[in-house]
Design an enzyme around this catalytic site. Structure first.
Site, PDB file in Angstrom:
ATOM      1  N   ASP A  45       0.696  -1.182  -0.114  1.00 30.14           N
ATOM      2  CA  ASP A  45      -0.455   0.333   0.146  1.00 30.14           C
ATOM      3  C   ASP A  45       0.787   1.088   0.286  1.00 30.14           C
ATOM      4  O   ASP A  45       0.351   1.894  -0.630  1.00 30.14           O
ATOM      5  CB  ASP A  45      -1.065  -0.260   1.173  1.00 30.14           C
ATOM      6  CG  ASP A  45      -1.911   0.923   1.328  1.00 30.14           C
ATOM      7  OD1 ASP A  45      -2.900   0.953   0.025  1.00 30.14           O
ATOM      8  OD2 ASP A  45      -1.912   1.609   2.870  1.00 30.14           O
ATOM      9  N   LYS A  69       1.430   3.819  -2.967  1.00 26.52           N
ATOM     10  CA  LYS A  69       1.545   5.411  -2.532  1.00 26.52           C
ATOM     11  C   LYS A  69       2.723   6.256  -2.490  1.00 26.52           C
ATOM     12  O   LYS A  69       2.443   7.508  -3.825  1.00 26.52           O
ATOM     13  CB  LYS A  69       1.233   5.978  -1.189  1.00 26.52           C
ATOM     14  CG  LYS A  69      -0.425   5.633  -0.340  1.00 26.52           C
ATOM     15  CD  LYS A  69      -0.695   5.504   1.292  1.00 26.52           C
ATOM     16  CE  LYS A  69      -1.835   5.371   1.739  1.00 26.52           C
ATOM     17  NZ  LYS A  69      -1.646   4.885   3.064  1.00 26.52           N
TER      18      LYS A  69
END
Length: 820
Positions: A681, A685
């Protein structure tokens, strides 16, 4: 002296006629000297035409329709007049009906309905309504007198659109009024020739009658009573925020009516204009409304334009060819040919190169116009001066006209108009503007009309509330929090920001609800449950396109990887997008760029501030720096609230497995904590941030230094994972001990430098901005050419429904400001 004219809706029912009578009695009680003109009861004129055509074709059903007209008037008598006083009214109406039946019998026998006979037939509408209201006034002790306009209004014999002899008419009206003090109840729409043959005055005929009498009597004002609160800034059926125009000039009224405003027909009011008599447009059913005053001058307003009008359906004809350049008389031949065949031109636009001429006409005349022009320009077509396919028809178009004398005093009006259309993806097919700067007209696709009217109205009348139309997918934690915030702030936004947020669509996993009028945010859950249809995102997106609302915004509060396939068609349809969903921006670089470029090309917004750091202003800050010319040298970031919590709490003497268990218990981690500890994750980003700096990276370019040893990653279950984590306690203890020995702490940092992205567990010491991080906060450090010796740091909660929803809210407000 006042002349009042009441239209068909005002004279249409017992209730409306009672309201008319009350208005008249109020004027009389106030000492006003008045005369009154009446239209036929609403729909009666059209019904009489239908009856006449049926009789002319030998259809005996005309008798039943004639009976229905008779009964409608008798029913009005019974509703307006006491039984003991009805006999006079019934006798007079019956006499008119008998005369009407005799005329229809003649039409039926000779099977012909000539223009002359049609005028006589239509006259019964006004004669019946005026007789009815005159008798109703008498029954209420008003000294009223029936005035047959045919005795006073002298015309020629151009049946259907007779021209008035004003010298004779004015003299006869003045003589008649000099002989009576009774309230004159005048039949609108009709006149007569010198021989006493009945004629009609054409479109707006009853308004024309009011204007004729008002001018002849030098009235102080003419009042046109209808069923709306005057002339509006736009058609209220299409623009809900339209409002009444208090004052308007004669030229402005002329322009608005030419382009579709139906409240009055200014050409019919010309006699009043000549005498500078003000005309008030008032609402029979809302007497408190001040209405609109039409006069030589109007009051100053803060708006650059006075109103917006439109014609729903037009055809655009284009004549083009190289042989037209510099040839004198082409336009004259073209428009003369159309005039000879009685084809009216609504709008004309010609390129300065003279290579083409285009003009708008009624679609029903388009094919005939093409034939006429092909015949007229046959020599040029044969010679190749006009292309073989050089006479073209475009259908399914509409015209919008913005009108106002204020345009002469205002700069940038055209720019605002075309910007409003462009931002909503509305293509302008043709445009025209007169040198008087009173009117700018644009031709657009018919299916964009309502959208365009609302967009233009919102831009030019900004002191009125403007609308933003939202379509939300995902009503869970983030979406639900967003709706809650929106409901709490809606009054503030309307009053202080003049923004009305319409939530027009909601979709969750099982049900979806769409309503272009808006969904009440205090009851959205019940409506979605009771009225919602089975969710189909494809159908949902299709309906958004079909609604074609202005200022539309699609908000994706899901993490669904399949939904991003609809981003491109939404942007192509000029729908802005707001999303915390990272999938679109962290997939292939080509897809990322395609969405960015489409948004720019279509003049809409694709905003995703909440992709990184929830509500923290990270991406917006980066874009601002890039736009101002700054260059990014290095980015360091802690972009996971979960990992931030774990390493902020992992200290000597604590067990790593216990910290992970605590994070899971508090809801910080996914059901399987490895989903967070894998760093995937965070990789998505930092990839998005890298792309924002202009580095064209793919997901495979991100280097992830794993946090977990191999045995933890390969554990077959969550339970087994925690067992392996316990078994690896010595490994993690060594990591924290080493960091402590160096006077530092452990932080899982994503970094971008020299075009490379790396995720790794690092030791940071006291001088590093990440050293004092606490809780589950995110932090980002930007080293740029401007922020070089001291990086720009952004820190705060980087996860949570409320803060993420507030970031979505902020993006929505950014779009509202852009569209305004």
């Amino acid at each position: 002296m006042k002349v009042l004219k009441f239209g068909g809706t005002s004279c249409g029912t017992v209730e409306s006629i009672q309201q008319v009578i009350q208005i008249l009695k109020t004027n009389i009680a106030e000492g006003e000297k008045i005369a009154v003109v009446y239209s036929a009861m609403g729909g009666v004129t059209n019904k009489l035409i239908e009856i006449g055509r049926m009789a002319a074709t030998g259809n005996t059903d005309y008798l039943n329709l004639c009976k229905a007209v008779e009964e409608r008037h008798f029913a009005a008598v019974r509703g307006l007049i006491d039984v003991k006083n009805q006999s006079s009214a019934i006798a007079k109406i019956k006499g008119l009906v008998n005369e009407l039946e005799d005329l229809l019998r003649g039409i039926f026998l000779i099977r012909e309905l000539s223009p002359r006979t049609l005028d006589l037939l239509m006259s019964f509408g006004e004669r019946l309504s005026t007789t009815l209201i005159t008798e109703a006034l008498k029954a209420q002790a008003v000294q009223a007198e029936f005035c047959d306009a045919r005795a006073l209004v002298r015309t020629n014999d151009h049946f259907g659109y007779a021209e008035v002899d004003f010298d004779v008419t004015n003299a006869q009206i003045r003589a008649h009024f000099a002989q009576t003090d009774a309230l004159q109840c005048i039949t609108g729409f009709i006149g007569a020739t010198t021989d006493g043959i009945t004629t009609t005055l054409g479109r707006g005929g009853s308004d024309f009658t009011g204007s004729i009498f008002g001018a002849a009597l030098d009235a102080d004002v003419i009042e046109i009573w209808t069923d709306v609160d005057g002339m509006m800034t736009a058609d209220p059926r299409k623009v809900s925020t339209a409002f009444t125009i208090p004052t308007i000039t004669y030229p402005e009224a002329m322009e608005l009516s030419h382009f579709g405003a139906k409240v009055i027909y200014p050409p019919s009011l010309q006699p009043a204009f000549v005498k500078n008599i003000p005309i008030k447009v008032l609402n029979t059913f809302n007497v408190a409304s001040q209405g609109t005053t039409v006069h030589t001058t109007s009051d100053q307003t803060p708006y650059a334009i006075t109103g917006i009008s439109s014609i729903d359906d037009i055809a655009l004809m284009n004549v083009q060819g190289s042989g037209l350049i510099g040839v004198a008389g082409v336009s004259a031949r073209l428009f003369s040919a159309l005039s000879r065949h009685k084809i009216s031109v609504i709008l004309i636009s010609q390129a300065s190169s003279e290579h083409s001429i285009c003009f708008a006409i009624d679609p029903k005349n388009a094919d005939r116009a093409k034939e006429v022009l092909e015949q007229t320009f046959a020599p040029e077509i044969n010679a190749g001066d006009i292309d073989r396919d050089g006479i073209q028809i475009q259908r399914n178009l509409s015209i919008i006209a913005i009108v106002g004398e204020g345009m002469r005093r205002s700069t940038g009006v055209s720019g605002k108009l075309f910007t409003a259309l462009g931002k909503n993806g509305i293509n302008v097919v043709a445009t025209a503007q007169g040198s008087s700067e009173l009117n700018i007209s644009v031709v657009i696709q018919k299916n964009d009309l309502s959208k365009a009217l609302n967009a233009i109205h919102g831009v030019f009348f900004q002191s009125e509330v403007r609308s933003l139309n939202l379509f939300l997918v995902g009503t869970g934690l983030i979406g639900g929090a967003f709706l809650k915030q929106l409901a709490a702030q809606s009054d503030y936004l309307r009053k202080e920001k003049l923004i009305k947020i319409n939530v027009c669509g909601l979709a969750r996993t099982k049900k979806m609800l769409l309503d272009p009028a808006g969904i009440d945010l205090n009851d959205w859950q019940n409506r979605l449950k009771e009225e919602g249809k089975t969710t189909s995102i494809e159908a949902y997106i299709k309906r958004i396109s079909e609604f074609n609302l202005p200022n539309s915004v699609f908000i994706d509060c899901t993490s669904d990887k399949d939904i991003i396939q609809y981003y491109q068609p939404l942007l192509d349809a000029s729908v802005s997008i707001v999303t915390p969903n990272k999938v679109a921006n962290s997939g292939s670089y080509a897809e990322y760029r395609r969405l960015q470029q489409t948004a720019v090309r279509k003049g809409v917004k694709f905003l995703y501030e909440t992709n990184v750091g929830a509500g923290l202003p990270i991406i917006g800050t980066m874009q601002g720096l890039m736009a101002s010319g700054d260059t990014f040298l290095k980015i360091e970031a802690i972009l996971s609230g979960t990992l931030s919590f774990i390493f902020n709490n992992f200290k000597p003497g604590t067990k790593f497995a216990d910290i992970v268990r605590e994070a899971k218990a508090k809801g910080y981690t996914e059901p399987d904590p490895r989903d967070d500890l894998s760093g995937l994750d965070v990789a998505r980003k930092i990839l998005i941030l890298a792309r924002e700096t202009g580095v064209p990276l793919e997901p495979s370019d991100v280097v992830i230094d794993p946090i977990l040893p191999k045995n933890c990653l390969e554990a077959p279950s969550v339970e087994a994972f925690f067992e392996e984590l316990e078994n690896s306690d010595a490994y993690f203890a060594q990591l924290i001990d080493t960091a402590t020995a160096q006077g530092g702490v452990l932080r899982y940092i994503a970094s971008l430098e020299n075009g490379k992205v790396v995720l790794s567990l690092q030791t940071v010491t006291g001088e590093h901005p990440f050293y004092a991080l606490s809780g589950a906060d995110n932090i980002v450090s930007f080293t740029t050419e401007r922020y070089n010796t001291r990086p720009l740091v952004i820190k705060g909660p980087g996860a949570g429904a409320e803060v993420t929803a507030s970031g979505v809210f902020a993006d929505m407000m950014s779009i509202s400001s852009y569209l305004a």
